[in-house]
Motif scaffolding. Structure first.
Motif, PDB file in Angstrom:
ATOM      1  N   ASP A  22      -3.609   9.877   0.134  1.00 32.09           N
ATOM      2  CA  ASP A  22      -3.239   8.473   0.347  1.00 32.09           C
ATOM      3  C   ASP A  22      -2.501   8.278   1.663  1.00 32.09           C
ATOM      4  OD1 ASP A  22      -4.376   7.774  -2.047  1.00 32.09           O
ATOM      5  OD2 ASP A  22      -2.490   7.649  -3.158  1.00 32.09           O
ATOM      6  N   THR A  23      -1.674   9.251   2.031  1.00 30.52           N
ATOM      7  CA  THR A  23      -0.853   9.124   3.238  1.00 30.52           C
ATOM      8  C   THR A  23      -1.616   9.530   4.499  1.00 30.52           C
ATOM      9  OG1 THR A  23       1.096   9.642   1.904  1.00 30.52           O
ATOM     10  CG2 THR A  23       1.343   9.773   4.290  1.00 30.52           C
ATOM     11  N   ALA A  24      -2.322  10.642   4.430  1.00 26.72           N
ATOM     12  CA  ALA A  24      -3.039  11.163   5.615  1.00 26.72           C
ATOM     13  C   ALA A  24      -4.337  11.809   5.157  1.00 26.72           C
ATOM     14  CB  ALA A  24      -2.166  12.157   6.366  1.00 26.72           C
ATOM     15  N   PRO A  25      -5.366  11.010   4.916  1.00 24.55           N
ATOM     16  CA  PRO A  25      -6.589  11.537   4.291  1.00 24.55           C
ATOM     17  C   PRO A  25      -7.308  12.627   5.065  1.00 24.55           C
ATOM     18  CG  PRO A  25      -6.870   9.265   5.060  1.00 24.55           C
ATOM     19  CD  PRO A  25      -5.426   9.564   5.162  1.00 24.55           C
ATOM     20  N   GLY A  26      -7.134  12.721   6.373  1.00 18.62           N
ATOM     21  CA  GLY A  26      -7.862  13.735   7.136  1.00 18.62           C
ATOM     22  C   GLY A  26      -7.007  14.869   7.630  1.00 18.62           C
TER      23      GLY A  26
END
Length: 809
Positions: A22-26
């Protein structure tokens, strides 16, 4: 992209991955190992799976689509054998995976008491889905089960096995059940309720050995008592699973040692969940595990985060019994107790006071105010001015009862509402102010009430207090996502506009989808069928898979076939026919059910029409064991044989069953007739139960004996069988015409009130006759044997099919 390897696909690591994506998908390429051949599911809900109230599919948290959408490489069913810290690789059974960062989330392992016989087949633990399935399989053979351990898991195992028909004994070493969470008085109430449910409890019971040759046969206690056992469940405690960490040379205390950022003694290896030790503390409740997950996700992304353990409360639900404990409830020289007891309702509350502050609380039977009391404990609040009314909770502070909504509104923003997910009132209010106007939206945005569900009522109260008048318009639950209509709105729409087909309802109800969905179609099909039996044609494809196949699907894809035995009476010819069918179709299991019938388990889908035909030829019809309709009418032998019998209970039961069978209802309906107040047929916990007395028949309704246990409420007393049958039929028809789909009678009566039911069924003779006549019309259309119908007309449909789409419940 950095490589993140996670060992263990449980609830803690699952929440960590959610936060990370949710915060940093990649940010990371994730590889997820799990020794179980599946991903993340809600282990808190294994007990309803064991009892049959839920299926595994309903408790899955992350399905294959979720893992695919987040590009997670899943290595499920593959155990990790070691961690090579020097090379920064994880070694699995099928090869190595390199990592930049590693998360160990191996959870805990059940403790096996070191007694002879512990390795015998039939001795299992209770920690995961495989254990649950093993218990379900064992319970299908009937017999006796011994559960060693009277903690939460042990009691849930015992309750589930009892609901599946086994004779269950719980052995507990301490003097009372759940001694870590409950005091002796609350433990006594819990034991009493369990024994009322047919579970035998033995405290101060020490196991010496488990006996058996090829498999378990008995349990030997220290005092020489021998208990027969076809199944032994060990639920005596858990220990952090630290073997991989120990072998890798990481610092390990009672669990894997971590700092406040969830980092182990290796800066690139982290740990989360039940396997960790933080400053000497271990964690078994889900709320701190989720806090750890949030901190770990932030740490992996380079953000500042600190794990701070919070004061914990325990709010539990054991087999329908509400329990709560928090703080320290031990006795002490400078402590005093405030105790409230209501034996009639099974309610017990105890507050432990020291220096004008609540330091501990234990509640049984009524935990509605537990969050408020927990807040008082956590904050160390001065309760000296509340002393006289303190035990009655927030609604009575100030000396007089006030609106419960005011008490909820007065809770501070930091008051914890959902203990499982650590969600406070302020978070929920922020979500509501941001547009979350119903329970589903609040659950989706905050996860409040998304785990065990015990806080659902409190979440709804926060909704009501925050939305005010808007709550009455928007906070009701629609049938499904296809419509804004509730079940009640839908029923009114069908009646008021004389809608007699699904397309007509979809148009009038402004359906968002062209053809409905698997949630609304079964409900809509029943409502149309119940309201317009002569005009509407039952849509088989809008039924659950069990009703489509006219048999109960089992976990391996085979089916259960159960012929009807009127009032539990059978004949030698019928028994021979059942035995012949079992031989002919190689039925692996033949079981006598709790409803006085014989169940043929393990029938192949393609064999269904043929086995029905053989049973039909012997004069037997479907027992509708799969249906939302009449299941059984359980009887005792009554005056024909029993010296205590006051009336012909068997004869009345057969008349009722022959009158009611084949009637579709909002949920399953079970009846019983007991020939005297000794109640051998267990009539006082059925949907409709009749007790025969010298002066006639006492009719009770709205009982329950599943996850909830509830005694029937007296509908009336009549002098003749004919009146008893008339009242029963009228009650069933009123239920058919008014109840929400999938509400059992006890839930429906709780909503409308018994007085409302009596007014129509007992007091208003004209309305009673209308209900009986309406039921007769419906029966003229639908009282037919579906086995015979489908043998003649639709046998070609009973080939192996894709069973996805409609669940069994």
């Amino acid at each position: 992209m950095k490589k993140l390897v996670v060992i263990g696909a449980g609830m803690a690591s699952g929440r960590m991955l959610e936060e990370l994506f949710d915060t940093a998908p990649g940010a990371y390429a994730v590889t997820l190992f799990n020794a179980e051949p599946r991903g993340n599911y809600n282990r808190i809900m294994l007990s309803p799976v064991l009892s049959g109230e839920k299926s595994y599919a309903e408790i899955v948290t992350h399905d294959d689509a979720w893992y695919a959408a987040n590009a997670v490489t899943c290595r499920f069913g593959e155990a990790v054998t070691r961690i090579d810290r020097a090379r920064k690789v994880v070694v699995g059974a099928q090869g190595e995976v390199p990592y930049d960062q590693l998360v160990i989330a191996t959870g805990s392992a059940p403790f096996i008491i070191p007694v002879p016989g512990r390795d015998l087949p039939g001795v299992i633990t209770y920690r995961d889905l495989d254990d649950t399935n093993a218990m379900i399989e064992a319970s299908g053979k009937g017999g006796s089960a011994v559960v060693i351990g009277g903690g939460l898991l042990g009691l849930e195992a015992a309750a589930g096995l009892r609901l599946r028909g086994m004779e269950v004994t719980v052995l507990h070493l301490s003097g009372h059940l759940m001694e870590r969470q409950l005091d002796e008085a609350a433990g006594f109430l819990l034991r009493r309720d369990l024994e009322h449910r047919g579970i035998k409890v033995m405290t101060k019971a020490s196991t010496t050995a488990i006996l058996g040759d090829d498999r378990v046969e008995a349990v030997l206690l220290e005092d020489g008592t021998t208990l027969p056992a076809d199944l032994v469940v060990m639920a005596v405690g858990i220990r952090p699973e630290t073997r991989l960490a120990t072998d890798a040379g990481l610092e390990v205390a009672r669990g894997i040692a971590i700092d406040a950022q969830m980092r182990t003694s290796d800066p690139d290896i982290f740990a989360v969940g039940e396997c960790v030790d933080f400053n000497g503390q271990l964690f078994g409740l889900v709320a701190p595990l989720y806090d750890q997950a949030k901190v770990l996700a932030q740490t992996l992304l380079g953000a500042e985060a600190v794990f701070v353990p919070k004061e914990l409360s325990t709010k539990l639900k054991v087999t329908g019994c509400d329990l709560f404990s928090a703080g320290d409830f031990a006795e002490g020289p400078n402590r005093e107790d405030i105790v409230f007891r209501d034996p009639g309702r099974g309610v017990y509350k105890r507050l432990v006071i020291e220096d004008d502050a609540i330091i501990g609380a234990v509640m049984y039977g009524d935990t509605a105010d537990s969050n408020w009391f927990f807040g008082q404990i956590r904050d160390g609040a001065d309760i000296s001015t509340l002393r006289d009314t303190l035990i009655f909770g927030p609604a009575f502070q100030g000396g007089a009862p006030v609106d419960p909504m005011a008490a909820v509104a007065a809770l501070p923003p930091e008051a914890e509402i959902c203990g499982c997910n650590g969600v406070c009132k302020g978070t929920i209010v922020a979500a509501i102010n941001g547009g979350a106007s119903d329970l589903a939206a609040v659950k989706a945005q905050t996860k409040a009430s998304a785990s065990c569900g015990t806080c659902t009522g409190l979440v709804e109260q926060v909704l009501a207090s925050t939305l005010g008048d808007r709550f009455t318009r928007k906070a009701v639950q629609p049938v499904c996502g296809c419509t804004e209509l509730t079940h009640e709105d839908l029923r009114r729409l069908i009646k008021s506009q004389s809608l007699k087909s699904m397309p007509a309802v979809w148009q009038a109800g402004a359906w968002k989808t062209p053809d409905g969905c698997h949630v609304c179609r079964p409900a809509l099909n029943f409502y149309l069928l119940a309201d317009w039996p002569l005009e509407y044609r039952d849509d088989l494809q809008s039924r659950f898979i069990n009703e489509r196949k006219h048999a109960n699907i089992q976990k391996d894809g085979t089916f259960s076939v159960m012929p009807r035995m009127w009032g539990g009476i059978t004949t030698p010819d019928e028994l021979r026919a059942i035995a012949d069918a079992a031989d002919k179709f190689a039925v692996p299991t033949v079981k006598v059910t709790g409803g006085q019938r014989i169940d043929l388990l393990g029938v192949k889908s393609e064999d269904l029409p043929a086995i029905w035909a053989d049973l039909n030829a012997a004069g037997m019809v479907s027992g509708h064991a799969y249906s939302k309709g009449l299941r059984t009418v359980k009887t005792c032998v009554g005056t024909d044989h029993c010296r205590f019998g006051t009336q012909d209970s068997t004869g009345l039961g057969i008349k009722l069953e022959k009158a009611l069978w084949g009637s579709w209802t909002p949920h399953k309906v079970k009846l019983a007739v007991s020939g005297c107040p000794r109640n051998c047929a267990e009539a006082t916990c059925k949907d409709v139960g009749i007790i025969c007395v010298d002066s006639g028949f006492q009719i009770g309704v709205a009982g329950a004996a599943g996850m909830d246990l509830k005694e029937t409420e007296r509908l009336g007393q009549v002098e003749t069988e004919e009146e008893a049958i008339a009242l029963t039929i009228a009650f069933v028809q009123l239920y058919r015409e008014n109840a929400k789909y999938l509400d059992r009678p006890y839930k429906w009566v709780a909503k409308v009130g018994l007085d409302w039911v009596k007014e129509r069924v007992v007091d208003d003779l004209a309305e009673r006759q209308r209900l009986i006549d309406a039921f007769a019309v419906s029966q003229s259309v639908y009282q037919k044997d579906p086995w015979a119908e489908h043998v003649r007309e639709r046998s070609e449909q009973y080939k192996p099919v894709n069973l996805s789409g409609f669940a069994a419940e």
